[in-house]
Scaffold this motif. Structure first.
Motif, PDB file in Angstrom:
ATOM      1  N   VAL A 126       0.947   4.238  -2.993  1.00 29.28           N
ATOM      2  CA  VAL A 126       0.789   5.535  -2.855  1.00 29.28           C
ATOM      3  C   VAL A 126       2.108   6.108  -3.441  1.00 29.28           C
ATOM      4  N   ALA A 140      -2.931   3.295  -6.415  1.00 26.01           N
ATOM      5  CA  ALA A 140      -2.009   4.330  -7.187  1.00 26.01           C
ATOM      6  C   ALA A 140      -2.741   5.366  -7.819  1.00 26.01           C
ATOM      7  N   THR A 173      -5.878   6.393  -7.299  1.00 22.63           N
ATOM      8  CA  THR A 173      -6.483   7.545  -6.348  1.00 22.63           C
ATOM      9  C   THR A 173      -5.661   8.395  -5.722  1.00 22.63           C
ATOM     10  N   THR A 174      -4.281   7.989  -5.520  1.00 22.12           N
ATOM     11  CA  THR A 174      -3.323   8.999  -4.958  1.00 22.12           C
ATOM     12  C   THR A 174      -3.154  10.019  -6.031  1.00 22.12           C
ATOM     13  N   THR A 179       0.787  -1.102   0.190  1.00 20.75           N
ATOM     14  CA  THR A 179      -0.129  -0.029   0.024  1.00 20.75           C
ATOM     15  C   THR A 179       0.664   1.385  -0.126  1.00 20.75           C
ATOM     16  N   GLY A 229       1.860   6.027  -7.191  1.00 26.92           N
ATOM     17  CA  GLY A 229       0.908   7.149  -7.659  1.00 26.92           C
ATOM     18  C   GLY A 229       1.433   8.596  -7.560  1.00 26.92           C
ATOM     19  N   ALA A 230       2.226   8.755  -6.647  1.00 31.24           N
ATOM     20  CA  ALA A 230       2.477  10.361  -6.403  1.00 31.24           C
ATOM     21  C   ALA A 230       3.457  10.562  -7.441  1.00 31.24           C
TER      22      ALA A 230
END
Length: 137
Positions: free
Chosen positions: A20, A84, A86-87, A16, A23-24
């Motif tokens: 994240v 990812a 969603t981030t 998780t 994704g960022a």
């Protein structure tokens, strides 16, 4: 210590956190790229369609790279790419609202950049769902 037991969405805490971060990072790379190509007209007129079309094959390697870096199983692809993505979308929403200069500051360029980010997020989600195999164990 980061737990290696799956959480309620079927990912470990390590996975998780890595998702994240992925994704960022991918949002940042996309924002830099868009900041460069948007002033060249890549998101206007006929080039808009070309840019949107290129997002599809351009996103696929990043989905596979995320799978490899995060060690996602085939049955974790949909949820993993969703985390990812969603981030990235949360960051995009903050940037558009409070830091539009990241995308150039002028309304047409900001909306064009955020629109293609939304498109890329949708493409990533679809790829994650299509690549997902099997059921969560």
């Amino acid at each position: 210590m980061i737990h290696s037991q799956p959480n309620r969405i079927g990912l470990t805490s390590r996975q998780t956190l890595l998702l994240v971060f992925a994704g960022a990072s991918l949002w940042f790379l996309a924002a830099v790229l868009l900041r460069i190509i948007a002033p060249m007209g890549a998101l206007e007129g006929t080039m808009r369609g070309v840019s949107y079309a290129l997002v599809i094959p351009g996103t696929y390697p990043f989905v596979l790279l995320t799978k490899w870096l995060v060690a996602l199983r085939d049955d974790q692809m949909a949820i993993g790419i969703a985390v990812a993505t969603t981030t990235a979308l949360l960051i995009d929403g903050i940037v558009v609202a409070w830091f539009p200069a990241v995308y150039g500051g002028h309304l047409p360029q900001v909306t064009n950049c955020t629109a293609i980010i939304l498109w890329g997020a949708g493409v990533a989600l679809l790829l994650g769902f299509f690549i997902n195999k099997g059921e969560y164990k």
